[in-house]
Design a protein around this motif. Structure first.
Motif, mmCIF file in Angstrom:
data_model
loop_
_atom_site.group_PDB
_atom_site.id
_atom_site.type_symbol
_atom_site.label_atom_id
_atom_site.label_comp_id
_atom_site.label_asym_id
_atom_site.label_seq_id
_atom_site.Cartn_x
_atom_site.Cartn_y
_atom_site.Cartn_z
ATOM 1 N N HIS A 1 3.798 -5.643 10.159
ATOM 2 C CA HIS A 1 4.459 -5.219 11.404
ATOM 3 C C HIS A 1 4.258 -6.291 12.476
ATOM 4 N N ASP B 1 6.121 4.057 5.070
ATOM 5 C CA ASP B 1 7.054 3.074 5.624
ATOM 6 C C ASP B 1 7.072 1.777 4.823
ATOM 7 N N HIS B 2 6.357 1.751 3.684
ATOM 8 C CA HIS B 2 6.324 0.537 2.860
ATOM 9 C C HIS B 2 6.921 0.731 1.469
ATOM 10 N N HIS C 1 0.859 -1.194 0.000
ATOM 11 C CA HIS C 1 0.000 0.000 0.000
ATOM 12 C C HIS C 1 0.889 1.235 0.000
ATOM 13 N N ASP D 1 -0.392 -4.525 5.948
ATOM 14 C CA ASP D 1 -0.910 -4.048 7.238
ATOM 15 C C ASP D 1 -2.364 -4.461 7.484
#
Ligand code: ZN
Length: 253
Positions: free
Chosen positions: A204, A79-80, A75, A168
């Protein structure tokens, strides 16, 4: 294997290696899944920058494979995908909306959160996109649009090793909503439960889970929908649940 710099690699099946990064201090560890395909190395999410991905690539080349890379973004959250620039000459795939969002807001997000960057991040939107599903039949890999945590969220399924990379959409202890679309989230988690997979890798937290965590996440989302959530005595649970309530409340007003 401990690679230093707050990352460790764990081989969870014959061809799947999870790289788990610990350097977002206020968050749970972040996982990057590498699948050692027969013709390509697939990397699911690229974390915080080229330096993080250089560590992954070095380890893969040294111990596992010299095949060309295919990077995937689950997505558009920063942070991805900040490590995409490391793979700029390779194939980078995502759902179409993910690419569009990275294009539209990637630079502004980088300016806001730059302190977290690992290396010189150049926002690099994916160069190949799909809508519902992208298959690599020779490699036994599928990427699927699975809205949940965000509307653009997608997953990777390793059909050979029976591993699901859920991004996520699956979280310990409960999912983190960014959109009030609970029906899509429920559908996605029900689809996950119908898959023939043994391992579930969340974006995560825990390195590898099972469908039990998916079922627990689904039960929570269903109870949110009905308005019957049973509180759990844990600060992390409460912080996430309060955030989820805010997302739902913003819809109702
Ligand atoms: Zn995330």
């Amino acid at each position: 294997m401990d690679l230093g710099m707050a990352v460790k690699s764990t081989r969870i099946s014959n061809r799947c290696v999870v790289f788990s990064f610990d350097d977002l201090a206020d968050a749970a560890p972040t996982n990057v899944l590498v699948i050692l395909g027969s013709r390509h190395v697939f990397v699911c999410d690229t974390f915080l920058g080229p330096d993080s991905m250089a560590l992954v690539a070095e380890e893969v080349r040294k111990h596992h494979s010299n095949n060309p890379w295919i990077a995937f973004n689950s997505h558009a959250d920063w942070d991805h995908h900040w490590g995409n620039c490391y793979f700029k000459d390779a194939t980078i795939v995502s759902q179409e909306a993910t690419r569009d969002m990275i294009k539209a807001s990637g630079k502004a997000e980088l300016a806001t959160f730059k302190a977290h960057a690992r290396g010189e991040v150049v926002v690099t939107p994916p160069n190949e996109v799909f809508l519902g599903r992208l298959r690599f039949p020779n490699e036994g890999i599928e990427f699927v649009h699975t809205p949940g945590h965000t509307a653009d969220s997608s997953s990777c399924i390793d059909l050979i090793d029976k591993v699901l990379y859920a991004g996520d959409n699956v979280e310990v202890p409960i999912p983190f909503l960014t959109t009030p679309d609970l029906d899509s989230y429920i559908e996605t988690l029900e689809d996950y439960l119908g898959l023939d997979v043994a391992h579930v890798v969340p974006g995560h937290g825990t390195i590898v889970a099972t469908k039990e965590l998916v079922a627990q996440n689904l039960a929570y989302i269903k109870s949110l929908k009905k308005g019957g959530v049973v509180a759990v005595d844990s600060p992390r649970w409460k912080a996430t649940h309060d955030q989820n309530e805010r997302v739902l409340t913003s819809r109702r007003h």
